[in-house]
Structures are given as C-alpha cells and as structure tokens.
Design an enzyme around this catalytic site. Structure first.
Site, PDB file in Angstrom:
ATOM      1  N   ASP A 193       0.547  -1.041   0.281  1.00  0.00           N
ATOM      2  CA  ASP A 193      -0.060   0.521  -0.124  1.00  0.00           C
ATOM      3  C   ASP A 193       1.181   0.904  -0.044  1.00  0.00           C
ATOM      4  O   ASP A 193       1.932   1.558   1.166  1.00  0.00           O
ATOM      5  CB  ASP A 193      -0.719  -0.362   1.133  1.00  0.00           C
ATOM      6  CG  ASP A 193      -2.258   0.818   0.533  1.00  0.00           C
ATOM      7  OD1 ASP A 193      -2.312   1.078   0.080  1.00  0.00           O
ATOM      8  OD2 ASP A 193      -3.125   0.621   1.781  1.00  0.00           O
TER       9      ASP A 193
ATOM     10  N   GLU B 245      -4.408   4.672  -3.895  1.00  0.00           N
ATOM     11  CA  GLU B 245      -5.873   5.481  -3.083  1.00  0.00           C
ATOM     12  C   GLU B 245      -6.633   6.775  -3.648  1.00  0.00           C
ATOM     13  O   GLU B 245      -5.811   7.697  -4.552  1.00  0.00           O
ATOM     14  CB  GLU B 245      -6.628   6.328  -1.586  1.00  0.00           C
ATOM     15  CG  GLU B 245      -6.305   5.096  -0.479  1.00  0.00           C
ATOM     16  CD  GLU B 245      -6.310   5.470   0.207  1.00  0.00           C
ATOM     17  OE1 GLU B 245      -6.891   7.230   1.098  1.00  0.00           O
ATOM     18  OE2 GLU B 245      -5.939   4.949   1.512  1.00  0.00           O
TER      19      GLU B 245
ATOM     20  N   GLU C 138     -14.288   1.028  -0.660  1.00  0.00           N
ATOM     21  CA  GLU C 138     -14.562   0.537   1.179  1.00  0.00           C
ATOM     22  C   GLU C 138     -15.581   1.474   1.123  1.00  0.00           C
ATOM     23  O   GLU C 138     -16.053   2.743   0.910  1.00  0.00           O
ATOM     24  CB  GLU C 138     -13.084   1.304   2.005  1.00  0.00           C
ATOM     25  CG  GLU C 138     -13.580   1.382   3.138  1.00  0.00           C
ATOM     26  CD  GLU C 138     -12.126   1.133   3.966  1.00  0.00           C
ATOM     27  OE1 GLU C 138     -10.642   1.620   2.788  1.00  0.00           O
ATOM     28  OE2 GLU C 138     -12.115   2.026   4.559  1.00  0.00           O
TER      29      GLU C 138
HETATM   30  O1  KIV Z   1      -4.118   0.041   4.193  1.00  0.00           O
HETATM   31  C1  KIV Z   1      -5.387  -1.305   4.479  1.00  0.00           C
HETATM   32  O2  KIV Z   1      -5.287  -2.115   5.071  1.00  0.00           O
HETATM   33  C2  KIV Z   1      -6.273  -0.981   3.529  1.00  0.00           C
HETATM   34  C3  KIV Z   1      -7.605  -1.526   3.298  1.00  0.00           C
HETATM   35  C4  KIV Z   1      -8.155  -1.376   4.477  1.00  0.00           C
HETATM   36  C5  KIV Z   1      -8.316  -1.754   2.546  1.00  0.00           C
HETATM   37  O3  KIV Z   1      -6.328  -0.130   2.441  1.00  0.00           O
END
Ligand code: KIV
Length: 301
Positions: A91, A123, A190
């Site tokens: 991420d 995002e 989400e």
């Molecule tokens: O950071 C995270 O855990 C996420 C999930 C909630 C999809 O982005």
C-alpha cells in the site's frame, strides 16, 4: 522454511481477473509481518495487502497519515520473506504518490525491488489516473482504492460511509471506470452502499474487492486485527470477527505470569540437563578451588 508447497502456483493479477470471469470470490487480507503472512498463505487467501492500516493497528497512530515509505518497506520485506503463493500488494503511503508522478513511479518501484511486493495499491479516483497509468507503464501492477479513502480523512471529515447520494455514487462509478482505463487490475471499494458497489462491480471488467461494500463485490478484504479480534477498541459495522485473539492473548499471558510467580514454569520438560558426571566434576573443582568471595561494592546496581 517456506510454508508454501513447491507446487503452489503464484497468484498474479491475471489469476484475479480469471477468477472474476469465473465468478469465483476473491479473498484478500492485510498482513504486516512474516508469521501473519505465512498464516494467511496457509489459509489459501488470494492476496495479502501490506496495508498502511499498519499505522493504526500496529504502530499505534490515530490515522494512516504518518506512515512512511520506510515503515511500509520494513513490513513489506517481512511479509515477502514468507514467499507466499498469494499475491503481495504493498500500500503506497500518504505523500508517496500524490505530489509528483515521477516520484510515485519510483516509490511504487521500491515496493517491488526493495519490498518484495508483486503490486501496489493507491487511493483516489480520476485525479490519480495519470499516476496509475505511469506506474502501470513502468511494469508495476496497480490496485485502486475508492470510496472511503483513509489518506483523505481530513478532507472527508471522518470515517463515514461514502457514495450515499446519487451524485457521489455516480462519481465513484466514473472514477472506477477511469482507474480501469488507466490500467488498474483491481479496485478496492471501501464503505459504500452495497447497491452502489454492485453497480460498479457489474460495469467493470476488473475485479472489485470490498470492505464495507456488500456481498456483490468480486472479493472481500478485511484488516488482520479486525478479523482476528486483535483490535477491540473499535468494531465497524462491516467487520466480522472470526476469533478473539486479544482476549486469548491476555488469558495466556496471565497464565504465564501466574506460572512464573507460583514457580510452576519452567518445569522439568523445559530445562536443559547436565550429565551427572559433569556436575560431579564441577562440584569437585569448586571444592578444590573455591571462587573468590564477591565484594558487595563491585555490584553496580
Ligand atoms: O490499509 C489497509 O488496510 C487498506 C484496506 C482497508 C483495504 O487499505
């Protein structure tokens, strides 16, 4: 030692696309370290997300905004060492991709070259399309994330459901189509109403992965600590707890503390014995050459 059998096929973005085409639900879960990645992989999940939720559930921040590339790479590497069959998605943290497209490509690349990830997630909607395209053109698979996007929490004004009006729902649909067009291989949805998520899912060729977005998404993702009951302070409506790990851990630690205090631990089976002959030789040596008595003033504390 890897938990992944030698024959286990590695999951790729294509695998997820094929599953959507066959109508097979996708399973994603977050993980932040080696043992949790091994457990998730042994359970057969399709994808492991090293989420920036790390900041909240592991590092103790109130939001995800202070998570850095270094934090993410540190945990990504631990997950990658599990050599999972599951697709590993890193991420991208706040400000690692928003300011500049070239910087975004470099940071995304670090998730693969330095973090051992297979793909990245970021995002945002149409405002990220150019960045997504550039990252994909660099050969890096990108997962999108729409709806409640925690890195925009200050702008959104809180962790609340998104796309609840016709205009906002339409915007999410258009954003999803823009992300797909830019090259995303999957999109996390989400905290949006289930009918909106179903609509988006039906209009996309790539899979949607829902969290608080209902059952019609092509897959589901939950945060490790929510799913397993490690996080007890908050429990959003969309979380289903499959275990009560925090309670279990407290109980186990309490029993350990009691055992130590009552001298029940360690027991005979937990100690390393010395052979009688060696013990007797030690005793004989001590008798023949007693150690010098320790002077109290040489003890430092
Ligand atoms: O950071 C995270 O855990 C996420 C999930 C909630 C999809 O982005």
């Amino acid at each position: 030692m890897s938990m992944v059998p030698a024959s286990a096929a590695r999951t790729t973005p294509r695998t997820l696309l094929a599953k959507k085409a066959r109508g097979e639900p996708l399973v994603m879960v977050t993980a932040y370290d080696h043992p949790s990645a091994r457990a998730a992989d042994a359970a057969g999940v399709d994808a492991i997300l090293v989420g920036d939720s790390l900041g909240m559930v592991v590092l103790g921040y109130d939001d995800t905004l202070r998570v850095t590339m270094d934090d993410m790479l540190h945990h990504a590497r631990a997950v990658a060492r599990a050599r999972t069959a599951a697709l590993r998605v890193g991420d991208m943290p706040f400000l690692s991709y928003q300011a500049d497209v070239a910087e975004a490509v470099r940071n995304a690349g670090r998730f693969l070259s330095d973090g051992g990830m297979d793909a990245v997630k970021l995002e945002g909607g149409r405002e990220r399309a150019r960045t997504v395209r550039a990252i994909v053109e660099a050969g890096i698979p990108v997962m999108g994330h729409l709806g409640l996007t925690p890195q925009s929490i200050r702008a959104l004004g809180g962790y609340r459901v998104q796309a609840a009006t016709a205009e906002a729902a339409r915007r999410v649909l258009d954003d999803a189509l823009r992300l797909e067009d830019a090259g995303c291989f999957a999109i996390v949805l989400e905290a949006i109403p289930d009918r909106v998520a179903a609509l988006v899912t039906s209009r996309l060729g790539v899979p949607t992965i829902g969290i608080g977005a209902g059952a019609a998404c092509d897959g589901q993702v939950l945060v490790w600590h929510d799913l397993l009951g490690w996080e007890e302070r908050i429990s959003p409506r969309f979380v289903k707890r499959y275990a009560a790990m925090a309670e279990e851990a407290r109980g186990a630690l309490g029993r350990y503390a009691a055992d130590v205090r009552e001298r029940r631990f360690p027991a005979a089976e937990h100690v390393y014995p010395i052979a009688d002959a060696e013990w007797e030789r030690l005793q004989a040596g001590l008798a023949a050459h007693p150690p010098a008595a320790r002077r109290p003033e040489t003890v430092a504390w």
